[in-house]
Design a protein around this motif. Structure first.
Motif, PDB file in Angstrom:
ATOM      1  N   VAL A   3      41.519  42.822  81.480  1.00 33.05           N
ATOM      2  CA  VAL A   3      42.261  43.805  80.820  1.00 33.05           C
ATOM      3  C   VAL A   3      42.032  45.334  81.715  1.00 33.05           C
ATOM      4  O   VAL A   3      40.635  45.831  82.046  1.00 33.05           O
ATOM      5  N   ASP A   4      42.849  46.189  82.124  1.00 37.21           N
ATOM      6  CA  ASP A   4      42.217  47.495  82.316  1.00 37.21           C
ATOM      7  C   ASP A   4      42.688  48.162  81.502  1.00 37.21           C
ATOM      8  O   ASP A   4      43.515  48.844  80.983  1.00 37.21           O
ATOM      9  N   HIS A   5      41.039  48.055  80.462  1.00 32.14           N
ATOM     10  CA  HIS A   5      41.322  49.237  79.481  1.00 32.14           C
ATOM     11  C   HIS A   5      41.267  50.367  79.924  1.00 32.14           C
ATOM     12  O   HIS A   5      42.064  51.293  79.098  1.00 32.14           O
ATOM     13  N   ASP A   6      41.078  51.306  80.556  1.00 35.62           N
ATOM     14  CA  ASP A   6      40.842  52.367  81.170  1.00 35.62           C
ATOM     15  C   ASP A   6      42.717  53.033  81.258  1.00 35.62           C
ATOM     16  O   ASP A   6      42.962  53.840  80.176  1.00 35.62           O
ATOM     17  N   THR A   7      42.838  52.100  82.132  1.00 30.08           N
ATOM     18  CA  THR A   7      44.991  52.913  82.203  1.00 30.08           C
ATOM     19  C   THR A   7      45.406  52.208  81.009  1.00 30.08           C
ATOM     20  O   THR A   7      46.193  53.503  80.341  1.00 30.08           O
ATOM     21  N   ALA A   8      45.470  51.813  79.635  1.00 29.89           N
ATOM     22  CA  ALA A   8      46.149  51.499  78.802  1.00 29.89           C
ATOM     23  C   ALA A   8      45.048  52.344  77.925  1.00 29.89           C
ATOM     24  O   ALA A   8      46.540  53.113  77.297  1.00 29.89           O
ATOM     25  N   ARG A   9      44.142  52.637  77.510  1.00 30.77           N
ATOM     26  CA  ARG A   9      44.141  54.213  76.924  1.00 30.77           C
ATOM     27  C   ARG A   9      44.914  55.273  77.449  1.00 30.77           C
ATOM     28  O   ARG A   9      45.603  55.849  76.905  1.00 30.77           O
ATOM     29  N   ASP A  10      45.167  55.863  78.702  1.00 25.45           N
ATOM     30  CA  ASP A  10      45.798  57.233  78.725  1.00 25.45           C
ATOM     31  C   ASP A  10      47.592  56.169  78.749  1.00 25.45           C
ATOM     32  O   ASP A  10      47.835  57.714  78.308  1.00 25.45           O
ATOM     33  N   ARG A  11      47.824  55.477  79.216  1.00 29.54           N
ATOM     34  CA  ARG A  11      49.054  55.669  78.648  1.00 29.54           C
ATOM     35  C   ARG A  11      49.561  55.270  76.969  1.00 29.54           C
ATOM     36  O   ARG A  11      50.440  55.989  76.722  1.00 29.54           O
ATOM     37  N   LEU A  14      38.204  65.786  78.223  1.00 28.22           N
ATOM     38  CA  LEU A  14      39.491  66.818  78.490  1.00 28.22           C
ATOM     39  C   LEU A  14      40.381  66.835  80.125  1.00 28.22           C
ATOM     40  O   LEU A  14      40.988  67.362  79.654  1.00 28.22           O
ATOM     41  N   GLN A  15      39.209  66.669  80.672  1.00 30.30           N
ATOM     42  CA  GLN A  15      39.499  66.274  82.829  1.00 30.30           C
ATOM     43  C   GLN A  15      40.550  64.930  82.651  1.00 30.30           C
ATOM     44  O   GLN A  15      41.714  65.564  83.292  1.00 30.30           O
ATOM     45  N   ARG A  16      40.294  64.362  82.101  1.00 23.73           N
ATOM     46  CA  ARG A  16      41.095  63.093  81.678  1.00 23.73           C
ATOM     47  C   ARG A  16      42.560  63.605  80.773  1.00 23.73           C
ATOM     48  O   ARG A  16      43.947  63.440  81.491  1.00 23.73           O
ATOM     49  N   VAL A  17      42.536  64.560  79.712  1.00 20.43           N
ATOM     50  CA  VAL A  17      44.402  65.054  79.516  1.00 20.43           C
ATOM     51  C   VAL A  17      44.428  66.151  80.120  1.00 20.43           C
ATOM     52  O   VAL A  17      45.769  65.936  80.436  1.00 20.43           O
ATOM     53  N   ARG A  18      44.191  66.918  80.699  1.00 18.82           N
ATOM     54  CA  ARG A  18      44.599  67.848  81.904  1.00 18.82           C
ATOM     55  C   ARG A  18      45.433  66.913  83.052  1.00 18.82           C
ATOM     56  O   ARG A  18      46.186  66.895  83.253  1.00 18.82           O
ATOM     57  N   ALA A  19      44.652  65.919  83.386  1.00 17.87           N
ATOM     58  CA  ALA A  19      44.939  64.963  84.594  1.00 17.87           C
ATOM     59  C   ALA A  19      46.301  64.405  84.101  1.00 17.87           C
ATOM     60  O   ALA A  19      46.793  64.250  85.119  1.00 17.87           O
ATOM     61  N   LEU A  20      46.344  63.853  83.029  1.00 13.90           N
ATOM     62  CA  LEU A  20      47.357  63.160  82.770  1.00 13.90           C
ATOM     63  C   LEU A  20      48.536  64.025  82.398  1.00 13.90           C
ATOM     64  O   LEU A  20      49.652  63.241  82.007  1.00 13.90           O
ATOM     65  N   GLY A  21      48.527  65.404  82.222  1.00 12.40           N
ATOM     66  CA  GLY A  21      49.471  66.402  81.534  1.00 12.40           C
ATOM     67  C   GLY A  21      49.975  65.688  80.024  1.00 12.40           C
ATOM     68  O   GLY A  21      50.971  66.639  79.987  1.00 12.40           O
ATOM     69  N   ILE A  22      49.170  65.635  79.466  1.00 11.48           N
ATOM     70  CA  ILE A  22      49.203  65.404  78.372  1.00 11.48           C
ATOM     71  C   ILE A  22      49.288  67.342  78.152  1.00 11.48           C
ATOM     72  O   ILE A  22      48.558  68.346  77.876  1.00 11.48           O
ATOM     73  N   PRO A  23      50.573  67.209  77.300  1.00 11.21           N
ATOM     74  CA  PRO A  23      50.651  69.060  76.662  1.00 11.21           C
ATOM     75  C   PRO A  23      49.677  69.663  75.262  1.00 11.21           C
ATOM     76  O   PRO A  23      49.491  68.882  74.314  1.00 11.21           O
ATOM     77  N   ALA A  24      48.573  71.080  75.783  1.00  9.97           N
ATOM     78  CA  ALA A  24      48.330  70.792  74.712  1.00  9.97           C
ATOM     79  C   ALA A  24      47.060  72.357  75.114  1.00  9.97           C
ATOM     80  O   ALA A  24      47.163  72.660  76.132  1.00  9.97           O
ATOM     81  N   ARG A  25      47.755  73.286  73.524  1.00 14.15           N
ATOM     82  CA  ARG A  25      46.938  74.978  73.837  1.00 14.15           C
ATOM     83  C   ARG A  25      45.302  75.226  73.546  1.00 14.15           C
ATOM     84  O   ARG A  25      44.246  75.323  74.537  1.00 14.15           O
ATOM     85  N   TRP A  26      45.246  74.210  72.884  1.00 12.45           N
ATOM     86  CA  TRP A  26      43.841  74.514  72.067  1.00 12.45           C
ATOM     87  C   TRP A  26      42.698  73.522  71.615  1.00 12.45           C
ATOM     88  O   TRP A  26      43.430  72.019  71.877  1.00 12.45           O
ATOM     89  N   LEU A  27      41.637  73.863  71.836  1.00 14.03           N
ATOM     90  CA  LEU A  27      40.202  72.518  71.680  1.00 14.03           C
ATOM     91  C   LEU A  27      39.684  73.342  70.567  1.00 14.03           C
ATOM     92  O   LEU A  27      38.686  74.268  70.655  1.00 14.03           O
ATOM     93  N   ALA A  28      39.055  72.171  69.596  1.00 15.95           N
ATOM     94  CA  ALA A  28      38.300  72.756  68.021  1.00 15.95           C
ATOM     95  C   ALA A  28      37.260  71.781  68.469  1.00 15.95           C
ATOM     96  O   ALA A  28      37.544  70.304  69.057  1.00 15.95           O
TER      97      ALA A  28
END
Length: 456
Positions: free
Chosen positions: A83-91, A194-208
């Protein structure tokens, strides 16, 4: 009463339809993450079984509820299947964000601990956990929640390995920790997510986040990646101001009485919650290299947000930065981010209470990653189903909108399979459990005799 029941019946029908569509969509996204066809069915079955009405959730109880004759299929999926659980997590994360996204999405980072009975579990050590209310033997993991006005759900997690644990080669070998996994602090784990979120192109403005994540390193990383932030800081946190370097407590003491603003910060069936708020300008010390404006001024605006309890006068402090100039009207935006930070606590309650996040009796790296991987989409699909149902359902007649747990109750009678409970199956599993428990007790007894003889 008939009118109310008809309204609930409509919501149940919509929830069933949306759950089926959402589960099919998310499982379809990760189909090719499995090396063979055999692990695909257990993955979907476990996702559904996590949300069945059960007292506990582990390999034994899930296998029994699904009607399996033993635990071999689920245990193989958790520990040995390809199982490629890292790719599954990202998708899964991209799908969840795509369903819930809006222009003010908040990424909420926080950690939680899961109590363990054995130090043999990967990452288990005596350490502090807020979930335990003190120090205990537990696994601690950092989680990332995606929160918007439409809903919220976890999209990533990282297991904390203490410095001693990460340096113990024997433990790493026994639990299958990959060679590239090293010791990292909680803020460093959060930065990687956070770096993964940016690399995946997930839209987000704020960090809390809470005080653990208010340090300079993570704040600078957030700004480097283009996130605005609202991060809690301790009462003795020091900031640079136009009048010198002060603690946030000293800064709050300078706020004139007329400058406090009372604002609504949440709603519950018992009524609205209100706090007093103040916002004070500070000078930034976390500007990434090369990000200053030509005039030498820091890009954007940094402030300290102070929250004061109406009755106890207890203060809480948040260090904030936004790339947009902060005008008085922006106070409402910052307060909204602070309120959304609480969503991660609701996600922990939901994931642990109904999706078995803390109940997996997993000892190895692979099994922990895959157990949490299944718990994560179960919670996410439930959140998306709730969001879609709330939007699609007609307005209620003297009914409050259904909560996520209320949607789950409806799904348990419509879309989710019922746990198998026929007499023959229950008797089979009673015998199976007792036999394996007897074998385990005998194994422990033999081992105790061997160790006692060796030390005599």
């Amino acid at each position: 009463m008939t009118t109310y029941q008809e309204q609930v019946a409509v919501e149940a029908t919509i929830a069933e339809r949306e759950w089926t569509a959402a589960l099919g969509a998310v499982t379809g996204r990760i189909t090719d993450c499995f090396g063979r066809r055999e692990p695909r069915a257990p993955a979907r079955e476990m996702c559904e079984a996590m949300l069945m009405e059960q007292d506990t959730r582990n390999c034994w109880t899930l296998a029994e509820a699904l009607g399996h004759s033993g635990t071999h299929r689920l245990q193989h999926f958790l520990s040995r299947a390809g199982v490629d659980h890292d790719t599954a997590r990202d998708r899964i994360a991209m799908w969840t964000a795509g369903e819930l996204a809006d222009g003010q999405a908040v990424l909420v980072v926080d950690e939680t601990g899961d109590e363990k009975s054995s130090a043999d579990c990967v990452g288990a050590a005596r350490q502090y956990s807020g979930a335990l209310g003190g120090i205990g033997l537990c696994q601690v993991a950092v989680h990332l929640t995606y929160a918007t006005a439409r809903g919220h759900a976890p999209i990533d997690r990282a297991l904390c390995l203490g410095a001693d644990w990460a340096a113990d080669e024997e433990r790493r070998l026994l639990t299958g920790v990959p060679d590239d996994i090293e010791f990292a602090t909680k803020p460093q784990l959060a930065a990687a997510m956070l770096q993964r979120v940016r690399a995946l192109g997930i839209p987000a403005r704020w960090l809390a986040g809470d005080e653990v994540y208010g340090g300079l390193e993570l704040r600078r990383t957030a700004r480097t990646l283009g996130f605005d932030y609202v991060l809690a800081v301790r009462a003795d946190h020091r900031v640079d101001t136009a009048v010198g370097r002060l603690t946030v407590t000293e800064l709050a003491a300078r706020v004139p009485k007329r400058n406090w603003m009372r604002m609504r910060t949440g709603h519950s069936p018992k009524g609205d919650r209100h706090y007093d708020w103040a916002m004070l300008d500070i000078r930034s010390n976390d500007t990434p290299d090369g990000r200053d404006t030509p005039g030498g001024q820091d890009a954007g605006h940094s402030v300290v947000l102070v929250r004061r309890h109406r009755y106890t006068r207890e203060l809480s402090f948040y260090r904030c930065h936004s790339v947009a100039p902060v005008a008085p009207v922006a106070l409402a935006s910052l307060v909204d981010v602070v309120c959304r930070r609480r969503r991660v606590e609701k996600d922990f309650q939901l994931a642990k209470g109904v999706a078995g996040l803390d109940q997996g009796q997993t000892t190895s790296w692979n099994s922990w990653m895959r157990w949490t991987l299944i718990s994560m989409p179960a919670t996410a699909v439930l959140a998306v189903t709730h969001a879609r149902t709330t939007i699609a359902a007609p307005p209620g007649h003297r009914l409050i909108p259904p909560s996520v747990r209320e949607i789950l109750r409806l799904l348990r009678i419509t879309a989710l399979p019922s746990p198998r409970r026929d007499r023959e199956h229950v008797l089979h599993w009673s015998a199976w459990r007792r036999h394996h428990q007897h074998q385990a007790a005998e194994a422990h007894r033999r081992w105790n005799n061997i160790t006692a003889a060796a030390t005599a």
